[in-house]
Scaffold this active site. Structure first.
Site, PDB file in Angstrom:
ATOM      1  N   GLU A  35      71.671  86.849  42.522  1.00 29.90           N
ATOM      2  CA  GLU A  35      71.600  88.836  41.951  1.00 29.90           C
ATOM      3  C   GLU A  35      70.603  89.311  42.382  1.00 29.90           C
ATOM      4  O   GLU A  35      68.404  88.604  42.856  1.00 29.90           O
ATOM      5  CB  GLU A  35      70.970  88.291  40.678  1.00 29.90           C
ATOM      6  CG  GLU A  35      71.676  89.586  40.086  1.00 29.90           C
ATOM      7  CD  GLU A  35      71.162  89.296  38.402  1.00 29.90           C
ATOM      8  OE1 GLU A  35      71.640  88.636  37.833  1.00 29.90           O
ATOM      9  OE2 GLU A  35      71.413  91.402  37.729  1.00 29.90           O
ATOM     10  N   ARG A 262      68.834  72.233  39.300  1.00 26.16           N
ATOM     11  CA  ARG A 262      67.450  73.108  40.270  1.00 26.16           C
ATOM     12  C   ARG A 262      66.387  73.006  40.295  1.00 26.16           C
ATOM     13  O   ARG A 262      66.138  71.831  39.687  1.00 26.16           O
ATOM     14  CB  ARG A 262      67.309  74.435  38.564  1.00 26.16           C
ATOM     15  CG  ARG A 262      68.527  75.354  38.923  1.00 26.16           C
ATOM     16  CD  ARG A 262      67.258  76.426  37.037  1.00 26.16           C
ATOM     17  NE  ARG A 262      66.748  77.368  37.892  1.00 26.16           N
ATOM     18  CZ  ARG A 262      67.436  79.177  37.636  1.00 26.16           C
ATOM     19  NH1 ARG A 262      68.572  78.403  38.038  1.00 26.16           N
ATOM     20  NH2 ARG A 262      66.917  79.372  38.368  1.00 26.16           N
ATOM     21  N   LYS A 272      63.280  84.740  38.952  1.00 22.21           N
ATOM     22  CA  LYS A 272      62.690  86.121  39.475  1.00 22.21           C
ATOM     23  C   LYS A 272      61.627  86.713  38.316  1.00 22.21           C
ATOM     24  O   LYS A 272      61.263  87.922  39.046  1.00 22.21           O
ATOM     25  CB  LYS A 272      63.800  86.677  39.753  1.00 22.21           C
ATOM     26  CG  LYS A 272      64.249  86.074  41.341  1.00 22.21           C
ATOM     27  CD  LYS A 272      65.536  87.448  41.531  1.00 22.21           C
ATOM     28  CE  LYS A 272      66.804  86.266  41.331  1.00 22.21           C
ATOM     29  NZ  LYS A 272      68.511  86.397  41.167  1.00 22.21           N
TER      30      LYS A 272
HETATM   31  P1  ATP Z   1      65.850  83.565  38.732  1.00 22.15           P
HETATM   32  O1  ATP Z   1      65.703  82.886  37.390  1.00 22.15           O
HETATM   33  O2  ATP Z   1      65.329  83.101  39.268  1.00 22.15           O
HETATM   34  O3  ATP Z   1      66.506  84.907  38.399  1.00 22.15           O
HETATM   35  P2  ATP Z   1      68.315  82.754  39.307  1.00 22.15           P
HETATM   36  O4  ATP Z   1      69.132  81.810  39.430  1.00 22.15           O
HETATM   37  O5  ATP Z   1      69.169  83.808  38.369  1.00 22.15           O
HETATM   38  O6  ATP Z   1      67.241  82.131  39.196  1.00 22.15           O
HETATM   39  P3  ATP Z   1      70.623  83.985  41.503  1.00 22.15           P
HETATM   40  O7  ATP Z   1      70.033  85.341  42.596  1.00 22.15           O
HETATM   41  O8  ATP Z   1      71.351  84.095  40.735  1.00 22.15           O
HETATM   42  O9  ATP Z   1      68.701  83.594  40.846  1.00 22.15           O
HETATM   43  O10 ATP Z   1      70.773  83.002  42.550  1.00 22.15           O
HETATM   44  C1  ATP Z   1      71.623  82.533  43.318  1.00 22.15           C
HETATM   45  C2  ATP Z   1      71.333  81.299  43.434  1.00 22.15           C
HETATM   46  O11 ATP Z   1      70.323  80.466  43.940  1.00 22.15           O
HETATM   47  C3  ATP Z   1      72.271  80.920  42.585  1.00 22.15           C
HETATM   48  O12 ATP Z   1      73.823  79.876  43.159  1.00 22.15           O
HETATM   49  C4  ATP Z   1      71.669  80.437  41.803  1.00 22.15           C
HETATM   50  O13 ATP Z   1      72.222  78.518  41.021  1.00 22.15           O
HETATM   51  C5  ATP Z   1      70.415  79.470  42.931  1.00 22.15           C
HETATM   52  N1  ATP Z   1      69.566  78.976  42.127  1.00 22.15           N
HETATM   53  C6  ATP Z   1      68.583  79.778  41.952  1.00 22.15           C
HETATM   54  N2  ATP Z   1      67.289  79.217  41.472  1.00 22.15           N
HETATM   55  C7  ATP Z   1      67.570  78.073  41.741  1.00 22.15           C
HETATM   56  C8  ATP Z   1      66.610  76.653  42.048  1.00 22.15           C
HETATM   57  N3  ATP Z   1      65.867  77.009  41.438  1.00 22.15           N
HETATM   58  N4  ATP Z   1      66.870  75.735  42.672  1.00 22.15           N
HETATM   59  C9  ATP Z   1      68.202  75.792  43.384  1.00 22.15           C
HETATM   60  N5  ATP Z   1      69.392  76.689  43.108  1.00 22.15           N
HETATM   61  C10 ATP Z   1      68.568  77.681  41.973  1.00 22.15           C
HETATM   62 MG    MG Z   2      70.319  85.397  37.789  1.00 17.99          MG
END
Ligand code: ATP
Ligand code: MG
Length: 561
Positions: A35, A262, A272
Site C-alpha cells: 500500500e 511477519r 509504516k
Molecule cells: P505496515 O503495517 O508496515 O503498513 P502492511 O502489511 O500494512 O505493513 P503493506 O504495504 O500492505 O504493508 O505490505 C505489502 C506486503 O508486505 C504485504 O504482503 C505484507 O503482508 C508484507 N509485509 C508487510 N510487513 C511485513 C513484515 N514485517 N514481514 C513480512 N512481510 C511483511
Molecule cells: Mg497495510
C-alpha cells in the site's frame, strides 16, 4: 546459501504440490502488493525476497501491485519510493499494477452482486453496525436494511459513486451470513464513501473498495496463482474465497491466498504507521534517516542490496511470528562489506603523535593495500610525515604487559609504515595528553623486506598524517530504541523506548585518498568499522555514516548489564 543447498520452504512445497496436481508452470505468477502509504521497511524486504525469489526460482512473472484503495493515506511520493527500493534491492517486476486501475471493473462486479442479491446498501451509522456484529461466540444481528429492494440498492449505490451522499451515510455490504463463526463473514463492508482526491484517479470516485474486496479481485484480474500475505490475513482467506466464488469463470486462473509470518526486527519498529510517527514528530530526520528500519534508511546507512537479500534468505519464512535479532542483519552487512569495501585509514578520536627523529618537512607516500580480501582491489599511496594523528585509546601511559598498543618504552607498528617506540608525553594543565613523542626505526618500512621491517611486533595501529588529513563529519549511530521489542507491549507507547543518544556527530580525520569519495560509497575505516558517504556531503566537507562496527559491541554491552 544457494537455492540448491536448502530444503524447500512451506510455500514452495505448496507450489510443488499444485504443479504435481496439474497446474502449469507457465501459469505461475506472483505479486508484491504494497500500500503506498509509507516507505518500505526491512519487513517488506522479506516479502519482496519471497515473492521475487519465487519468480526467479520458477521463472515466473512477479507484478508490483500498488494496493491504492485508501486515498486518505496514499501519495505519489510513496509510490516512487517503493519502486526505487524494489529496484535497488535488485528485482525486476513484470508489470506495474494499481488496484485503482480496476476500480471500474470492481464497481461493475459490485453492481452484479446487488442484482443477484449478494450485496446491499446499509444506511446505519458505523456505531449501529458495530453493535450488531456480535462476538466470536454470539451471532450477529441482521441490519434492518439487509432486505432492501434491489432497485433501491442500485439507485443508492449509484448515488454513492457519484458523490451525491455524504461520507459515513451509507456503505455497501456483502450479504453473507450474520451467524458465521468467522466475524469477517458477517456481511463485510465492500465500499465506503470518501470524498477524497486520489493520487491517480483524481476526483473520479467517491466510493473506494475495502481491502478484502479489492485484493483477491485484483489477484484474479492479474491471473496471480499464489497470493502470499502475512498471517494476520489468515482469517480473511474465507472471505477472499467467497468473493472469488461469486465472480470466478471456469477455466481461468483461480488465485490462492496463503499466509506466512511477519518478520519483526529487534530494537526497532516495522510498521509504516509507526515509522510515519517518528518522521512526523521529528524523532528522526526523515524516512531515509540512517537509524530507520526502512530500506531507504538502511541504504543511506551503508547497507548493500546483497546484505539485505542475504538477511531475508537466511531468516527464510516461517509459520509463526517471531523477533529477529538486529545483530543478524548487522552480521550480513559486515560479511558483504568485508568482501567489497576498500580499506582506508581514519582517526575519529585524535591525539597528536610526533616522531622526534623523523626529518622536519619530509613526506613520503607509502603503499597501502586497498582490500586484502580482494586481490584485484590494488593499492594506493598514503602520505606519511613527522606529525600524525592516532586514536587516543591506542595509547596508554601506564600499560601492563597485556597491552599491545602504544605505550612508553615499547614498540608498535604504524600500519603500512614504520615501527615506532613511545618516548614521552606532553600534557595540558588538566593532565590531558596533548602530544605523544616517539622515535621511529628508519629501516623498518613495511614491505621494504629489510631485516628490521620483518621484525615481529605485537601491535599495529592506524594513523593519518596531520598535514594531509581531510576533516569530515562522521555520524555514529546507536540503536534507535533501547528496548529489544519496543512494539511488544500494547500498554506502553513504543516512543517511550526511544534512545536519546542514537546519534553522535563527531569530526574525523581521514587519509586524503578519500577526497573525491562519492555519496553512497562504502569504506572500511581500518580497525574502526564500515562507513559510507552520506548524500549531505559537499565538495567542501565530506559526511560519513557509520554503517556498523567490525565486531558486535552491542551484545557485549548487554551481557555486562
Ligand atoms: P505496515 O503495517 O508496515 O503498513 P502492511 O502489511 O500494512 O505493513 P503493506 O504495504 O500492505 O504493508 O505490505 C505489502 C506486503 O508486505 C504485504 O504482503 C505484507 O503482508 C508484507 N509485509 C508487510 N510487513 C511485513 C513484515 N514485517 N514481514 C513480512 N512481510 C511483511
Ligand atoms: Mg497495510
Amino acid at each position: 546459501m544457494s537455492k540448491e543447498e536448502r530444503s524447500l520452504n512451506f510455500i514452495e512445497l505448496i507450489i510443488e504440490e499444485d504443479l504435481a496436481k496439474g497446474m502449469k508452470r507457465d501459469d505461475l505468477r506472483f505479486r508484491f502488493p504494497p500500500e503506498p502509504n509509507g516507505y518500505l521497511h526491512i519487513g517488506h524486504a522479506s516479502s519482496i525476497c519471497l515473492n521475487f525469489g519465487l519468480g526467479l526460482r520458477y521463472n515466473a512473472p512477479v507484478n508490483l501491485r500498488f494496493d491504492d484503495t485508501n486515498p486518505a493515506k496514499e501519495e505519489q511520493e510513496y509510490v516512487d519510493a517503493i519502486k526505487r527500493d524494489v529496484e535497488w534491492l535488485g528485482f525486476k517486476w513484470a508489470e506495474e499494477c494499481y488496484a485503482s486501475d480496476y476500480f471500474q471493473e470492481l464497481y461493475d462486479w459490485a453492481v452484479m452482486f446487488i442484482e443477484r442479491g449478494l450485496a446491499y446498501v446499509d444506511s446505519q451509522t458505523s456505531e449501529q453496525m458495530a453493535l450488531q456484529k456480535g462476538t466470536p461466540t454470539q451471532p450477529g444481528t441482521e441490519s434492518p436494511y439487509r432486505n432492501r429492494p434491489i432497485e433501491e440498492n442500485l439507485e443508492l449505490f449509484r448515488k454513492m459513486k457519484d458523490g451525491e451522499l455524504p461520507e459515513g451515510s451509507h456503505v455497501l455490504r456483502a450479504k453473507i451470513d450474520m451467524t458465521s463463526s468467522n466475524m469477517l463473514m458477517r456481511d463485510p463492508i465492500m465500499y465506503r464513501i470518501l470524498h477524497k482526491h486520489h493520487h491517480r484517479t483524481g476526483d473520479k470516485w467517491h466510493i473506494y473498495p475495502m481491502y478484502d474486496w479489492a485484493h483477491g479481485e485484483s489477484d484474479y484480474i492479474e491471473r496471480i496463482s499464489h497470493s502470499l500475505c502475512t498471517l494476520e490475513f489468515a482469517m480473511h482467506r474465507e472471505l477472499y474465497d467467497w468473493f472469488l466464488n461469486q465472480i470466478y469463470t471456469e477455466g481461468k486462473m483461480r488465485p490462492k491466498q496463503r499466509e506466512f509470518a511477519r518478520r519483526n526486527l529487534s530494537h526497532t519498529v516495522v510498521s509504516k504507521r509507526k515509522l510515519l510517527q517518528l518522521v512526523q514528530e521529528g524523532h528522526v530526520k526523515g524516512w531515509d534517516d540512517p537509524r530507520m528500519s526502512t530500506i531507504s534508511g538502511l541504504r543511506r546507512r551503508g547497507y548493500t542490496p546483497a546484505s539485505i537479500r542475504n538477511f531475508a534468505d537466511t531468516i527464510g519464512i516461517a509459520k509463526r511470528t517471531n523477533l529477529i535479532d538486529v545483530s543478524l542483519l548487522e552480521f550480513c552487512v559486515r560479511e558483504d562489506l568485508n568482501k567489497v569495501a576498500p580499506r582506508v585509514m581514519a582517526v575519529l578520536d585524535p591525539v597528536k603523535l610526533i616522531i622526534d627523529n623523523y626529518p622536519e618537512g619530509q613526506e613520503e607516500w607509502l603503499d597501502a593495500e586497498n582490500n586484502p580480501e580482494d586481490e584485484n582491489a590494488g593499492s594506493r599511496k598514503v602520505p606519511f610525515s613527522k606529525e600524525l594523528y592516532i586514536e587516543r585509546d591506542d595509547f596508554m601511559e601506564n600499560a601492563n604487559s597485556k597491552y599491545f598498543r602504544l605505550t612508553l618504552g615499547k614498540e608498535v607498528r604504524l600500519k603500512n609504515a614504520y615501527i615506532i617506540k613511545g618516548e614521552s608525553v606532553v600534557k595540558d594543565e588538566n593532565g590531558n595528553i596533548t602530544e605523544i613523542h616517539v622515535t621511529y626505526d628508519p629501516d623498518s618500512k613495511s614491505g621494504s623486506g629489510t631485516e628490521a621491517s620483518l621484525r615481529k611486533i605485537k601491535g599495529t595501529i592506524h594513523w593519518v598524517s596531520v598535514n594531509h588529513a581531510l576533516e569530515a563529519e562522521v555520524r555514529v549511530y546507536d540503536r534507535l530504541f533501547t528496548h529489544e521489542n519496543p512494539d511488544g507491549d500494547k500498554e506502553v507507547d513504543f516512543k517511550s523506548y526511544i534512545n536519546p543518544d542514537s546519534l553522535n556527530v563527531i569530526t574525523g580525520y581521514l587519509e586524503p585518498s578519500l577526497e573525491n569519495a562519492k555519496a553512497g560509497e562504502n569504506y572500511q575505516f581500518q580497525r574502526l568499522g564500515y562507513f559510507c558517504v552520506d548524500p549531505d556531503s559537499t565538495a567542501q566537507k565530506l559526511v560519513f555514516n557509520k554503517t556498523v562496527g567490525l565486531r558486535d559491541t552491542w551484545a557485549k554491552i548487554e551481557n555486562k548489564e
